[in-house]
Design a protein around this motif. Structure first.
Motif, short mmCIF file in Angstrom:
data_model
loop_
_atom_site.label_atom_id
_atom_site.label_comp_id
_atom_site.label_asym_id
_atom_site.label_seq_id
_atom_site.Cartn_x
_atom_site.Cartn_y
_atom_site.Cartn_z
N CYS A 141 30.90 -13.27 1.20
CA CYS A 141 29.53 -13.63 0.80
C CYS A 141 28.49 -12.86 1.61
O CYS A 141 27.30 -13.13 1.50
CB CYS A 141 29.30 -15.14 0.91
SG CYS A 141 29.36 -15.77 2.58
N GLY A 142 28.92 -11.89 2.42
CA GLY A 142 27.98 -11.01 3.10
C GLY A 142 27.54 -11.43 4.48
O GLY A 142 26.56 -10.90 5.01
N ARG A 143 28.23 -12.38 5.09
CA ARG A 143 27.86 -12.81 6.45
C ARG A 143 28.77 -12.16 7.48
O ARG A 143 29.97 -12.03 7.27
CB ARG A 143 27.95 -14.32 6.60
CG ARG A 143 26.88 -15.06 5.81
CD ARG A 143 26.92 -16.53 6.16
NE ARG A 143 26.02 -17.30 5.34
CZ ARG A 143 24.81 -17.67 5.72
NH1 ARG A 143 24.35 -17.34 6.90
NH2 ARG A 143 24.05 -18.39 4.92
N VAL A 181 22.87 -13.74 5.62
CA VAL A 181 23.39 -13.05 4.44
C VAL A 181 22.54 -11.81 4.23
O VAL A 181 21.37 -11.76 4.63
CB VAL A 181 23.30 -13.98 3.20
CG1 VAL A 181 23.69 -13.25 1.93
CG2 VAL A 181 24.19 -15.18 3.40
N VAL A 182 23.11 -10.82 3.62
CA VAL A 182 22.40 -9.57 3.36
C VAL A 182 21.05 -9.84 2.69
O VAL A 182 20.07 -9.17 2.94
CB VAL A 182 23.28 -8.63 2.48
CG1 VAL A 182 22.52 -7.39 2.09
CG2 VAL A 182 24.55 -8.28 3.23
N ARG A 183 20.97 -10.89 1.87
CA ARG A 183 19.72 -11.22 1.18
C ARG A 183 18.70 -11.86 2.11
O ARG A 183 17.61 -12.24 1.69
CB ARG A 183 20.01 -12.17 0.02
CG ARG A 183 20.85 -11.53 -1.08
CD ARG A 183 21.14 -12.51 -2.20
NE ARG A 183 21.81 -13.73 -1.78
CZ ARG A 183 23.13 -13.88 -1.61
NH1 ARG A 183 23.92 -12.84 -1.80
NH2 ARG A 183 23.64 -15.03 -1.24
N GLY A 184 19.05 -12.07 3.40
CA GLY A 184 18.10 -12.58 4.36
C GLY A 184 18.13 -14.08 4.61
O GLY A 184 17.31 -14.60 5.34
N GLU A 185 19.07 -14.80 4.00
CA GLU A 185 19.18 -16.22 4.28
C GLU A 185 19.51 -16.40 5.76
O GLU A 185 20.26 -15.61 6.34
CB GLU A 185 20.27 -16.86 3.42
CG GLU A 185 19.97 -16.80 1.93
CD GLU A 185 21.15 -17.24 1.09
OE1 GLU A 185 22.06 -17.90 1.61
OE2 GLU A 185 21.16 -16.90 -0.10
#
Length: 77
Positions: free
Chosen positions: A4-6, A32-36
């Protein structure tokens, strides 16, 4: 890196206080890559060992595809 990108980092933290050194295991689950936002935890040696035991038990269940799902409250014990 998780699917999931972490990025997950496990490290040792040593606070060299002369009268009582403190040693912890840190767990850093990056954003996460999306900035979460990510999260961070500092665990005692006993807490780290307990978490490792529970992770391995859940991984074994996931591998085998058997057993019943564990409720959140049971995992946190």
């Amino acid at each position: 890196m998780t699917t999931c990108g972490r990025q997950v980092a496990v490290r040792r933290l040593l606070l060299a206080i002369p009268e009582r050194p403190i040693s912890r295991v840190t767990l850093d689950v990056g954003p996460v890559v999306r900035g979460e936002p990510g999260l961070w935890a500092s665990l005692t040696v006993a807490e780290a060992r307990d978490l490792a035991r529970r992770l391995l038990a859940q991984a074994a269940l996931a591998d085998s595809g058997t057993g019943t799902p564990v409720e959140q409250s049971a995992v946190e014990k």
